[in-house]
Write a protein that holds these residues in place. Sequence first.
Motif, PDB file in Angstrom:
ATOM      1  N   ASP A 168       7.354  -1.580 -11.248  1.00 59.05           N
ATOM      2  CA  ASP A 168       6.254  -1.220 -12.156  1.00 59.05           C
ATOM      3  C   ASP A 168       4.982  -0.959 -11.353  1.00 59.05           C
ATOM      4  O   ASP A 168       4.222  -0.024 -11.651  1.00 59.05           O
ATOM      5  N   ALA A 169       4.754  -1.782 -10.336  1.00 56.65           N
ATOM      6  CA  ALA A 169       3.572  -1.592  -9.490  1.00 56.65           C
ATOM      7  C   ALA A 169       3.668  -0.284  -8.726  1.00 56.65           C
ATOM      8  O   ALA A 169       2.700   0.488  -8.640  1.00 56.65           O
ATOM      9  N   LEU A 170       4.829  -0.016  -8.189  1.00 56.80           N
ATOM     10  CA  LEU A 170       5.016   1.193  -7.395  1.00 56.80           C
ATOM     11  C   LEU A 170       4.846   2.458  -8.228  1.00 56.80           C
ATOM     12  O   LEU A 170       4.425   3.500  -7.709  1.00 56.80           O
ATOM     13  N   ALA A 171       5.133   2.368  -9.531  1.00 59.04           N
ATOM     14  CA  ALA A 171       5.029   3.529 -10.415  1.00 59.04           C
ATOM     15  C   ALA A 171       3.593   3.836 -10.829  1.00 59.04           C
ATOM     16  O   ALA A 171       3.317   4.907 -11.378  1.00 59.04           O
ATOM     17  N   ALA A 172       2.668   2.924 -10.559  1.00 59.34           N
ATOM     18  CA  ALA A 172       1.273   3.123 -10.964  1.00 59.34           C
ATOM     19  C   ALA A 172       0.610   4.174 -10.072  1.00 59.34           C
ATOM     20  O   ALA A 172       1.013   4.395  -8.927  1.00 59.34           O
ATOM     21  N   PRO A 173      -0.444   4.844 -10.584  1.00 56.64           N
ATOM     22  CA  PRO A 173      -1.119   5.899  -9.812  1.00 56.64           C
ATOM     23  C   PRO A 173      -1.723   5.380  -8.506  1.00 56.64           C
ATOM     24  O   PRO A 173      -2.271   4.279  -8.464  1.00 56.64           O
ATOM     25  N   ASP A 174      -1.601   6.185  -7.461  1.00 56.77           N
ATOM     26  CA  ASP A 174      -2.256   5.949  -6.168  1.00 56.77           C
ATOM     27  C   ASP A 174      -1.720   4.744  -5.406  1.00 56.77           C
ATOM     28  O   ASP A 174      -2.333   4.313  -4.427  1.00 56.77           O
TER      29      ASP A 174
END
Length: 316
Positions: A126-132
């Motif tokens: 989920d963290a990796l999918a967040a922008p930037d």
Amino acid sequence: MPISLSDFYKNKFGRKVYKLAVDAGCTCPTRDGRLDTRGCIFCSANGSGDFIPPKNLPIAEQLERAKLLVQKKAFGRGGPRLGEPKSLDNDQKLSQGQKAPAYIAYFQNFTNTYGDPLVLKQKYLDALAAPDIVGVDIATRPDCLGPQILSVIKELSQKTFVTVELGLQTVHPKTADWIRRGYPTNIYYEAVEALKKECPAVHIVTQLILGLPGEDDDDMLESVRRVVAAGSDGIKLTVLYVLAGTDLEKEWRAGKVECLSKEKYFDLLKKIAPLLPPDMVVHRLTGDGPKKILLAPDWTKNKRQVLNELAALHLM
């Protein structure tokens, strides 16, 4: 000279990188009764999460809130950080040929490999999918890296840049018992070896505390030497500081614990610097305790001044 974290990130990602602290909702074996219920002697009720958004929020929302906190801290009332230009929004940066900053999701609070591996895997993703987001940093204990979670970390490291931070604090058994660390030092060496074997792409960082009671200069320098010998890719150093509400506060108020002066701490850093290989990344040279509960040492309360003085001494 070893590599500063800022330079390491710029070399790797080609732009400024900030870490965004988030909470995976984990606990710790020294808190949930597996090893103890009191936690480490220096740890506050919030763990290391005094600056982290509420853990009940989804990871994506935590990251957005953390991004706002980082932007305020870096470019807010205190002005830009050392050597940083005034903040520009992403559109302005791109129009001027500059790259917008990137972020690493920092799972900081308590032990972030201590839980259901599949649940934790989803939070990392989920963290990796967040922008930037260009990487994931996982803070944990060396005794909480079983085969299942190592498999998760290996898979994650094939998708992105992964850092695993190991809370060692000291290599000396007597001190480790006093801080209630809960595992023998050989577990640390085994964890580093397992990470290097199973997850070779992972960047390993080791945390040490300087100024633990009963340790002299030789003891602290020996901890650094053993971390280097173990093959840690990076190191985090901090002075022992006292937070309100901890068992360490009781020891400090009873006169059983004396914190290092700034001069003594800086002198130790000067002795440590030659021990670090040129390819080791220095992730931290000073702690950042929350001011509202920070009792000692007083000199750590002005982090900007401490960083300026470290820079002047060419220690960072």
